[in-house]
Design an enzyme around this catalytic site. Structure first.
Site, PDB file in Angstrom:
ATOM      1  N   ASP A 193       0.840  -1.204   0.000  1.00 43.69           N
ATOM      2  CA  ASP A 193       0.000   0.000   0.000  1.00 43.69           C
ATOM      3  C   ASP A 193       0.876   1.256   0.000  1.00 43.69           C
ATOM      4  O   ASP A 193       0.570   2.238  -0.676  1.00 43.69           O
ATOM      5  CB  ASP A 193      -0.925  -0.003   1.226  1.00 43.69           C
ATOM      6  CG  ASP A 193      -1.800  -1.246   1.249  1.00 43.69           C
ATOM      7  OD1 ASP A 193      -2.352  -1.601   0.198  1.00 43.69           O
ATOM      8  OD2 ASP A 193      -1.898  -1.888   2.321  1.00 43.69           O
ATOM      9  N   HIS A 220      -5.314  -3.599   5.596  1.00 47.13           N
ATOM     10  CA  HIS A 220      -4.988  -3.925   4.199  1.00 47.13           C
ATOM     11  C   HIS A 220      -6.202  -4.491   3.467  1.00 47.13           C
ATOM     12  O   HIS A 220      -6.222  -5.657   3.058  1.00 47.13           O
ATOM     13  CB  HIS A 220      -3.804  -4.890   4.134  1.00 47.13           C
ATOM     14  CG  HIS A 220      -3.451  -5.264   2.719  1.00 47.13           C
ATOM     15  ND1 HIS A 220      -2.923  -4.356   1.823  1.00 47.13           N
ATOM     16  CD2 HIS A 220      -3.603  -6.423   2.029  1.00 47.13           C
ATOM     17  CE1 HIS A 220      -2.751  -4.940   0.654  1.00 47.13           C
ATOM     18  NE2 HIS A 220      -3.153  -6.202   0.741  1.00 47.13           N
TER      19      HIS A 220
HETATM   20  N1  NAD Z   1      -0.289  -8.432   1.934  1.00 39.20           N
HETATM   21  C1  NAD Z   1      -0.340  -8.037   0.687  1.00 39.20           C
HETATM   22  O1  NAD Z   1      -0.146  -6.847   0.382  1.00 39.20           O
HETATM   23  C2  NAD Z   1      -0.599  -9.017  -0.420  1.00 39.20           C
HETATM   24  C3  NAD Z   1      -0.321  -8.669  -1.756  1.00 39.20           C
HETATM   25  C4  NAD Z   1      -0.535  -9.614  -2.752  1.00 39.20           C
HETATM   26  C5  NAD Z   1      -1.030 -10.885  -2.427  1.00 39.20           C
HETATM   27  N2  NAD Z   1      -1.283 -11.188  -1.132  1.00 39.20           N
HETATM   28  C6  NAD Z   1      -1.772 -12.514  -0.748  1.00 39.20           C
HETATM   29  O2  NAD Z   1      -0.679 -13.425  -0.782  1.00 39.20           O
HETATM   30  C7  NAD Z   1      -1.192 -14.766  -0.944  1.00 39.20           C
HETATM   31  C8  NAD Z   1      -0.402 -15.502  -2.022  1.00 39.20           C
HETATM   32  O3  NAD Z   1      -0.576 -14.897  -3.279  1.00 39.20           O
HETATM   33  P1  NAD Z   1       0.113 -15.533  -4.596  1.00 39.20           P
HETATM   34  O4  NAD Z   1      -0.267 -14.665  -5.724  1.00 39.20           O
HETATM   35  O5  NAD Z   1       1.530 -15.821  -4.335  1.00 39.20           O
HETATM   36  O6  NAD Z   1      -0.699 -16.916  -4.694  1.00 39.20           O
HETATM   37  P2  NAD Z   1      -0.230 -18.268  -5.446  1.00 39.20           P
HETATM   38  O7  NAD Z   1      -1.419 -19.146  -5.506  1.00 39.20           O
HETATM   39  O8  NAD Z   1       0.467 -17.928  -6.704  1.00 39.20           O
HETATM   40  O9  NAD Z   1       0.845 -18.877  -4.451  1.00 39.20           O
HETATM   41  C9  NAD Z   1       0.527 -19.334  -3.191  1.00 39.20           C
HETATM   42  C10 NAD Z   1       1.456 -20.461  -2.831  1.00 39.20           C
HETATM   43  O10 NAD Z   1       1.100 -20.910  -1.532  1.00 39.20           O
HETATM   44  C11 NAD Z   1       1.261 -22.311  -1.528  1.00 39.20           C
HETATM   45  N3  NAD Z   1       0.524 -22.933  -0.444  1.00 39.20           N
HETATM   46  C12 NAD Z   1      -0.786 -23.254  -0.368  1.00 39.20           C
HETATM   47  N4  NAD Z   1      -1.052 -23.869   0.794  1.00 39.20           N
HETATM   48  C13 NAD Z   1       0.116 -23.922   1.472  1.00 39.20           C
HETATM   49  C14 NAD Z   1       0.500 -24.440   2.722  1.00 39.20           C
HETATM   50  N5  NAD Z   1      -0.382 -25.043   3.541  1.00 39.20           N
HETATM   51  N6  NAD Z   1       1.790 -24.335   3.083  1.00 39.20           N
HETATM   52  C15 NAD Z   1       2.680 -23.742   2.281  1.00 39.20           C
HETATM   53  N7  NAD Z   1       2.388 -23.233   1.083  1.00 39.20           N
HETATM   54  C16 NAD Z   1       1.123 -23.329   0.681  1.00 39.20           C
HETATM   55  C17 NAD Z   1       0.768 -22.757  -2.903  1.00 39.20           C
HETATM   56  O11 NAD Z   1       1.233 -24.058  -3.221  1.00 39.20           O
HETATM   57  C18 NAD Z   1       1.357 -21.669  -3.775  1.00 39.20           C
HETATM   58  O12 NAD Z   1       2.632 -22.030  -4.260  1.00 39.20           O
HETATM   59  C19 NAD Z   1      -2.687 -14.589  -1.268  1.00 39.20           C
HETATM   60  O13 NAD Z   1      -3.438 -14.829  -0.109  1.00 39.20           O
HETATM   61  C20 NAD Z   1      -2.791 -13.129  -1.679  1.00 39.20           C
HETATM   62  O14 NAD Z   1      -4.069 -12.599  -1.480  1.00 39.20           O
HETATM   63  C21 NAD Z   1      -1.080 -10.281  -0.128  1.00 39.20           C
HETATM   64  O1  LMR Z   2      -5.652  -7.363  -3.922  1.00 37.52           O
HETATM   65  C1  LMR Z   2      -5.324  -8.501  -3.572  1.00 37.52           C
HETATM   66  O2  LMR Z   2      -6.136  -9.417  -3.459  1.00 37.52           O
HETATM   67  C2  LMR Z   2      -3.875  -8.810  -3.312  1.00 37.52           C
HETATM   68  C3  LMR Z   2      -3.202  -7.804  -2.426  1.00 37.52           C
HETATM   69  O3  LMR Z   2      -3.847  -7.680  -1.190  1.00 37.52           O
HETATM   70  C4  LMR Z   2      -2.993  -6.474  -3.080  1.00 37.52           C
HETATM   71  O4  LMR Z   2      -3.220  -5.455  -2.424  1.00 37.52           O
HETATM   72  O5  LMR Z   2      -2.549  -6.443  -4.225  1.00 37.52           O
END
Ligand code: NAD
Ligand code: LMR
Length: 356
Positions: A193, A220
């Site tokens: 953010d 967030h």
């Molecule tokens: N905080 C933030 O600003 C922010 C920003 C972007 C995404 N996110 C979040 O981050 C998370 C991941 O996003 P992504 O795009 O990498 O998703 P993705 O699906 O590409 O990757 C997630 C990974 O987690 C793994 N996984 C699933 N269950 C698991 C477990 N029990 N133990 C270990 N690994 C496990 C999967 O195998 C996969 O490789 C989502 O929840 C998304 O919303 C948060």
């Molecule tokens: O928007 C989402 O679901 C992923 C992450 O929290 C973001 O802010 O990009």
């Protein structure tokens, strides 16, 4: 010409390196020497990434392998960890990389870690809110935090998995249950953010984003993401139209990416960048650097809510100071009330997931 080793032989050699059996760790063996070098070699911190094979996990692993503060990098996932580990481990930077696949290797992945970064879990598709991810991600975060409580209870935890407004309270409850909770060591990552806010504000002001600092407080998700445009550095003034545009764009930055990716996930590359920027700040704090200040969603007394994102000072023990909000204008005060109302429900949802 030397014969090219058979594919299976090569795979066996790679997995022996990733998961060395005890017999190969005997005195004098190549693997033992490699591991000694890992432990006694480049001084630095031991970092684990849980969810390392995912959209965020892979670029995050690559960037952490490039971080000179990291000496050991553990890559854990329930799928594809060996491939990502073999790939990243060929980078000629200092950190030694080890891979861990599946629940039965979680404890080995976590033992001895100084910092654990968690991007494990499912991402949004168009039309979903972050809260729609709760059902699946709450259980994933619970399991991983149980592992942390058991194997590295003193580690700093950077929680990325959504919905962060609920997953951080879940993690806190798991740690409380295990008797290991230290509020200074649990941080929800809201850095993306701030990264977005710096970028969008710089565009409006015609500045280099690296010269802009926008505090983003609250949480967030949607209205809980509250940019404090009255506190932008360098001091700047905005028209009401600019304030409306910037607030809306920063609050909906995640949705902008989810819609552009059209079903192929959410922000991964900008998130990996933001996660590394934040992890690096945590490591500099652990090292004892002075004046390391970033925004994060943490245990807080700034408002009546038990968790809130504000600027925090990072140090040897994690969050060493939680800063207050500073002076808000009328627009921000209204935004704060909306943010708190939604945050209260999300925090409660996380807490009761563990307590009930
Ligand atoms: N905080 C933030 O600003 C922010 C920003 C972007 C995404 N996110 C979040 O981050 C998370 C991941 O996003 P992504 O795009 O990498 O998703 P993705 O699906 O590409 O990757 C997630 C990974 O987690 C793994 N996984 C699933 N269950 C698991 C477990 N029990 N133990 C270990 N690994 C496990 C999967 O195998 C996969 O490789 C989502 O929840 C998304 O919303 C948060
Ligand atoms: O928007 C989402 O679901 C992923 C992450 O929290 C973001 O802010 O990009």
């Amino acid at each position: 010409m030397k014969p090219i080793p058979d594919v299976n032989e090569r795979i066996a050699r790679i997995s022996a390196h990733l998961y060395p059996p005890k017999s190969q760790m005997e005195e004098g063996s190549v693997l033992r020497r490699a591991n000694c070098r890992a432990k006694g070699g480049a001084p630095g911190f031991r970092v684990a990434i849980l969810g390392a094979a995912g959209g965020i996990g892979q670029p995050l692993a690559m960037l952490m392998k490039m971080n000179p503060l990291v000496s050991v990098l553990h890559l854990y996932d329930v799928v594809n960890a060996p491939g990502v580990t073999a790939d990243i481990s060929h980078m000629d930077t200092g950190a030694v990389v080890r891979g861990f696949l599946g629940q039965q290797q979680l404890e080995a992945a976590l033992t001895g870690m100084d910092l654990v970064i968690i991007p494990a879990g499912v991402p949004r598709k168009p039309g979903m809110t972050r809260d729609d991810l709760f059902k699946i991600n709450a259980g994933i975060v619970k399991t991983l935090c149980e592992g942390i409580a058991k194997c590295c209870p003193r580690a700093i935890v950077n929680l990325i998995s959504n919905p962060v407004n609920s997953t951080v309270p879940i993690a806190a409850e798991v740690f409380k249950k295990a008797g290991t909770y230290d509020p200074k060591r649990l941080l929800g990552v809201t850095m993306l953010d701030v990264v977005r806010a710096n970028t969008f504000v710089a565009e409006v002001l015609g500045l280099d984003p690296r010269d802009v600092d926008v505090p983003v407080v609250g949480g967030h998700a949607g209205v809980t993401i509250l940019p404090l445009l009255s506190q932008v550095k360098p001091p700047s003034s905005f028209t009401q139209e600019e304030i409306n545009y910037l607030t809306d764009r920063i609050q909906n930055g995640g949705t902008e990416v989810v819609e552009a990716k059209a079903g192929a996930g959410s922000a991964t590359l900008s998130m990996a960048y933001a996660a590394v920027k934040f992890a690096d700040a945590c490591l500099r704090g652990l090292r004892g650097d002075a004046g390391v200040v970033e925004c994060a969603f943490v245990s807080s007394q700034v408002t009546e809510l038990p968790f809130f994102a504000t600027k925090v000072r990072l140090g040897r023990t994690g969050v060493e100071e939680v800063y207050s909000l500073g002076p808000l204008n009328e627009y921000e005060r209204i935004g704060l009330e909306k943010a708190k109302k939604e945050l209260a429900g999300s925090i409660e949802k996380g807490v009761s997931f563990i307590r009930s």
